[in-house]
Design an enzyme around this catalytic site. Structure first.
Site, PDB file in Angstrom:
ATOM      1  N   GLY A  32       3.007  -8.015  -6.770  1.00  0.00           N
ATOM      2  CA  GLY A  32       2.365  -7.122  -5.319  1.00  0.00           C
ATOM      3  C   GLY A  32       1.214  -6.940  -5.514  1.00  0.00           C
ATOM      4  O   GLY A  32       0.436  -6.281  -4.478  1.00  0.00           O
ATOM      5  N   GLN A  33      -0.082  -7.809  -6.054  1.00  0.00           N
ATOM      6  CA  GLN A  33      -1.470  -7.811  -6.565  1.00  0.00           C
ATOM      7  C   GLN A  33      -1.740  -8.184  -5.079  1.00  0.00           C
ATOM      8  O   GLN A  33      -1.580  -9.555  -4.800  1.00  0.00           O
ATOM      9  CB  GLN A  33      -1.697  -8.093  -7.280  1.00  0.00           C
ATOM     10  CG  GLN A  33      -3.457  -8.246  -7.566  1.00  0.00           C
ATOM     11  CD  GLN A  33      -4.154  -8.842  -8.993  1.00  0.00           C
ATOM     12  OE1 GLN A  33      -3.755  -9.601  -9.354  1.00  0.00           O
ATOM     13  NE2 GLN A  33      -5.426  -8.384  -8.899  1.00  0.00           N
ATOM     14  N   SER A  34      -2.117  -7.379  -4.227  1.00  0.00           N
ATOM     15  CA  SER A  34      -3.276  -8.231  -2.560  1.00  0.00           C
ATOM     16  C   SER A  34      -4.446  -7.647  -2.377  1.00  0.00           C
ATOM     17  O   SER A  34      -5.101  -9.206  -2.125  1.00  0.00           O
ATOM     18  CB  SER A  34      -2.846  -7.391  -1.593  1.00  0.00           C
ATOM     19  OG  SER A  34      -3.147  -5.598  -2.010  1.00  0.00           O
ATOM     20  N   HIS A  89      -7.981  -3.772 -10.419  1.00  0.00           N
ATOM     21  CA  HIS A  89      -7.533  -2.722 -10.230  1.00  0.00           C
ATOM     22  C   HIS A  89      -6.759  -1.502 -10.541  1.00  0.00           C
ATOM     23  O   HIS A  89      -5.581  -1.950 -10.246  1.00  0.00           O
ATOM     24  CB  HIS A  89      -7.807  -2.076  -8.322  1.00  0.00           C
ATOM     25  CG  HIS A  89      -6.600  -2.819  -7.895  1.00  0.00           C
ATOM     26  ND1 HIS A  89      -7.015  -4.307  -7.458  1.00  0.00           N
ATOM     27  CD2 HIS A  89      -5.696  -2.755  -6.995  1.00  0.00           C
ATOM     28  CE1 HIS A  89      -5.858  -4.243  -7.162  1.00  0.00           C
ATOM     29  NE2 HIS A  89      -5.484  -3.836  -6.382  1.00  0.00           N
ATOM     30  N   ASP A 107      -8.346   4.810  -1.801  1.00  0.00           N
ATOM     31  CA  ASP A 107      -7.188   4.264  -1.019  1.00  0.00           C
ATOM     32  C   ASP A 107      -7.370   4.466   0.729  1.00  0.00           C
ATOM     33  O   ASP A 107      -6.736   5.337   1.116  1.00  0.00           O
ATOM     34  CB  ASP A 107      -5.619   3.506  -1.225  1.00  0.00           C
ATOM     35  CG  ASP A 107      -5.006   2.558  -1.477  1.00  0.00           C
ATOM     36  OD1 ASP A 107      -5.377   1.625  -2.683  1.00  0.00           O
ATOM     37  OD2 ASP A 107      -4.619   2.399  -0.375  1.00  0.00           O
ATOM     38  N   ILE A 108      -7.262   2.845   1.308  1.00  0.00           N
ATOM     39  CA  ILE A 108      -7.533   2.838   2.632  1.00  0.00           C
ATOM     40  C   ILE A 108      -6.215   3.694   3.472  1.00  0.00           C
ATOM     41  O   ILE A 108      -5.855   3.850   4.613  1.00  0.00           O
ATOM     42  CB  ILE A 108      -8.390   1.826   3.031  1.00  0.00           C
ATOM     43  CG1 ILE A 108      -8.421   1.992   4.727  1.00  0.00           C
ATOM     44  CG2 ILE A 108      -7.155   0.761   3.356  1.00  0.00           C
ATOM     45  CD1 ILE A 108      -9.389   0.845   5.203  1.00  0.00           C
TER      46      ILE A 108
END
Ligand code: 5GP
Ligand code: ZN
Length: 112
Positions: free
Chosen positions: A91-93, A98, A29-30
């Site tokens: 909160g799914q962006s 995933h 994850d970034i």
């Protein structure tokens, strides 16, 4: 399709890959929320957990096999959390299914 994670799978957007096979891709994850924060995704575009059905659920089972493999391979013996956010209130962006694989610290329950 204009999907960030489809672009990561096909290499149009770079990522730090940790695992890949015919149906699954995993990368760091970034914006890590734990010392270990990996995203495990199906190569097939599935928008969210709400879109899982009998024709595509096999890859979800396989994602959990990959999570267990990575946890073992990375020595996450103290524990880990696997979570998917589904929909705006959760909160799914990114609208490509995933699973967050999180480890390396203690986690609270229930989540916020
Ligand atoms: P969500 O908020 O949808 O549950 O999770 C999406 C995750 O994707 C977030 O944790 C976010 O940090 C991560 N993310 C967003 N854009 C990128 C990117 O370009 N590269 C990587 N590696 N992760 C990303
Ligand atoms: Zn996609």
């Amino acid at each position: 399709m204009d999907c960030l994670f489809c672009k990561i799978i096909n290499g149009d957007i770079p990522s730090k890959k940790v695992y890949e096979d015919d149906s699954v891709f995993a990368f760091y994850d970034i914006d890590p929320q734990a010392p270990v924060h990996i995203l495990i995704i199906p190569k097939e575009h599935i928008a969210s957990a709400a879109e899982v059905n009998e024709s595509n659920s096999g890859v979800v089972a396989h994602i959990f096999e990959v999570a267990a493999f990575l946890a073992s391979d990375m020595g996450l013996s103290d524990g880990f959390r696997v979570v998917t956010n589904c929909g705006d209130s959760a909160g799914q962006s990114v609208k490509h299914l995933h699973f967050h694989l999180l480890s390396g610290r203690d986690f609270t329950w229930p989540p916020g």
